[in-house]
Design an enzyme around this catalytic site. Structure first.
Site, PDB file in Angstrom:
ATOM      1  CB  SER A 264      39.675  39.338  32.872  1.00 64.90           C
ATOM      2  OG  SER A 264      40.644  38.695  33.639  1.00 64.90           O
ATOM      3  CG  HIS A 405      44.896  38.693  31.437  1.00 61.29           C
ATOM      4  ND1 HIS A 405      44.052  37.615  31.288  1.00 61.29           N
ATOM      5  CD2 HIS A 405      44.272  39.538  32.291  1.00 61.29           C
ATOM      6  CE1 HIS A 405      42.983  37.793  32.027  1.00 61.29           C
ATOM      7  NE2 HIS A 405      43.076  38.956  32.653  1.00 61.29           N
TER       8      HIS A 405
HETATM    9  C1  GCU Z   1      43.077  37.594  38.217  1.00 63.96           C
HETATM   10  C2  GCU Z   1      42.365  36.265  38.345  1.00 63.96           C
HETATM   11  C3  GCU Z   1      41.729  35.832  37.026  1.00 63.96           C
HETATM   12  C4  GCU Z   1      40.893  36.941  36.464  1.00 63.96           C
HETATM   13  C5  GCU Z   1      41.720  38.213  36.377  1.00 63.96           C
HETATM   14  C6  GCU Z   1      40.943  39.446  35.945  1.00 63.96           C
HETATM   15  O1  GCU Z   1      44.224  37.438  37.420  1.00 63.96           O
HETATM   16  O2  GCU Z   1      43.300  35.331  38.808  1.00 63.96           O
HETATM   17  O3  GCU Z   1      40.936  34.681  37.233  1.00 63.96           O
HETATM   18  O4  GCU Z   1      40.377  36.577  35.222  1.00 63.96           O
HETATM   19  O5  GCU Z   1      42.234  38.526  37.670  1.00 63.96           O
HETATM   20  O6  GCU Z   1      39.737  39.511  36.085  1.00 63.96           O
HETATM   21  O7  GCU Z   1      41.618  40.395  35.529  1.00 63.96           O
END
Ligand code: GCU
Length: 431
Positions: A264, A405
């Site tokens: 992420s 995610h």
């Molecule tokens: C949020 C953000 C993402 C990122 C994520 C994370 O969702 O919008 O761009 O990748 O956090 O780091 O968990």
């Protein structure tokens, strides 16, 4: 009563870590309709590049500069006077399965100055230097494993129930991220793991600058960063390079097989670290999404504007010029992948992680492939988006995992298979 706007909530220093992602995922302005993706033209990484030499000598430098100036910000080299303090190695960590090293990279001569605390696990009974995964963790080294010998981080963290109170970690947070860091499996495959906490270099919130390492580099009289200077992603990636400075000196570690990885926001960080520091031999980005492996120009899911609105401290201020103005962005994210060429790179995505736009990440791999091929590798073999759980294992690796995610053991297995094939020259395992 104080009424908080959505933006204020997202920027609040006490926001639980997971809430940011949840609110982001629900953002109403996002486009998730493939039929509405507008026409766009990607910049050509090989523009004006007649051969591999021209790429290496000129174009690579030019693209690196454009990413620094317009997205992640310029970052300095190592400060003078860094030294590494290594505590005695525990030869019998994790019930006798591992060797554990704790290393503190002291970044200034000041005894209370900033330091990066590196946690390293190495497999036991390994003959010769060990290939190693290196990544930044979100909540402190002590959250990576329940190993009671890992010091509890004393740095700022997001509040999180009993696990973090008043922005400080409690004993209740030990091992809470262990599902994302399957240490035992990594060691069993013959790899080591090194990690440090993001908050050692930049606390992940809008007011994080003061307590970050940025002020260490301010010029006389400077009180804030310039529009083309680094933010949190730049600082975290810089921290990865400082960790690499240490790994290069450790004879137990194979300095030619250090794999920089991240999930992420730390996936975005790993990509920028890999693009800007050629000492990393392989790069892994897991669900890195916008500002990571996803094409900005597709504007599917999280957009440049979303990033600049919700996480303005991650990028340089110049990046704000491209909110709702992606066509003016002088680069796009496939060129970040191309900057890692010819080193093996792997992009992991997840089917339900629509905010990160799995297809946009796939298309980055497709469009980085010509650079990889020019430099004599297999590039990226797929021209159609592969089905779920059908990993592509060419020099640019790629998969779509079922689910949301996250980083899971399925993801890690693919990364280790890819490293087996491309760094160790042996067949990856079937999973
Ligand atoms: C949020 C953000 C993402 C990122 C994520 C994370 O969702 O919008 O761009 O990748 O956090 O780091 O968990």
């Amino acid at each position: 009563m104080r009424i908080l706007t959505r933006r204020a909530i997202l920027q609040s220093a006490s926001l639980p870590f997971w809430l940011g992602s949840t609110l982001q995922a629900q953002a109403p302005s996002r486009d998730y309709d493939e039929s509405k993706v507008r026409k766009y033209a990607l910049p050509d990484p090989l523009q004006g590049v007649p051969n591999a030499e021209a790429w290496r000598k000129h174009r690579r430098t030019e693209l690196l500069r454009l990413f620094a100036e317009n997205e992640y910000g310029r970052k300095p080299g190592p400060p003078k006077g860094v030294h590494f303090a290594v505590t005695p190695v525990d030869e019998n960590a994790l019930g006798g399965k591992a060797r554990r090293k704790l290393v503190s990279a002291r970044l200034s001569k000041h005894p209370n100055g900033p330091e990066i605390n590196l946690l390293i696990y190495l497999p036991k009974n390994q003959s010769g230097p060990t290939p190693i995964f290196l990544g930044v963790n979100f909540r402190g080294n002590h959250t990576v494993n329940t190993d009671p010998a890992i010091p509890l981080s004393t740095k700022w963290v997001y509040n999180n129930g009993k696990a973090a109170i008043n922005n400080r970690s409690t004993e209740a947070s030990r091992g809470m991220q262990s599902a994302s860091w399957p240490v035992e499996q990594i060691l069993a495959r013959g790899y080591g793991l090194a990690t440090f906490y993001a908050g050692d270099v930049f606390p992940d919130h809008a007011g994080g600058y003061e307590a970050s390492i940025l002020p260490l580099f301010y010029q006389e009289g400077q009180t804030k960063r310039e529009p083309n200077e680094w933010g949190a992603i730049g600082a975290w990636s810089w921290g990865l390079s400082r960790a690499m400075d240490y790994l290069e000196t450790d004879h137990d570690i194979d300095r030619n097989r250090v794999i920089v990885m991240g999930h992420s926001r730390m996936g975005k960080t790993a990509l920028w670290a890999g693009a800007s520091d050629p000492r990393f031999s392989m790069i892994v980005s897991n669900c890195s999404g916008a500002g990571g492996a996803t094409l900005a120009r597709r504007r599917f899911g999280e957009s440049v504007k979303d990033l600049n609105t919700t996480f303005p401290w991650w990028f340089c201020e110049n990046y704000r010029k491209y909110s709702d103005n992606e066509d003016a962005f002088p680069v796009d994210q496939h060129e970040l992948i191309a900057l890692c060429a010819p080193r093996p790179i792997y992009i992991g995505t997840a089917e339900q992680d629509r905010g990160s736009d799995p297809k946009g990440q796939f298309l980055s791999a497709v469009n980085a492939s010509p650079v990889y091929k020019l430099l004599g590798t297999s590039g990226f073999a797929a021209s159609e988006m592969p089905p779920v759980h059908k990993p592509v294992m060419t020099t640019i690796g790629f998969h779509v995992r079922a689910g949301r995610h996250d980083i899971t053991t399925y993801d890690w297995e693919q990364y280790m298979n890819h490293a087996d094939i491309h760094l160790l020259n042996r067949a990856g395992r079937k999973s």
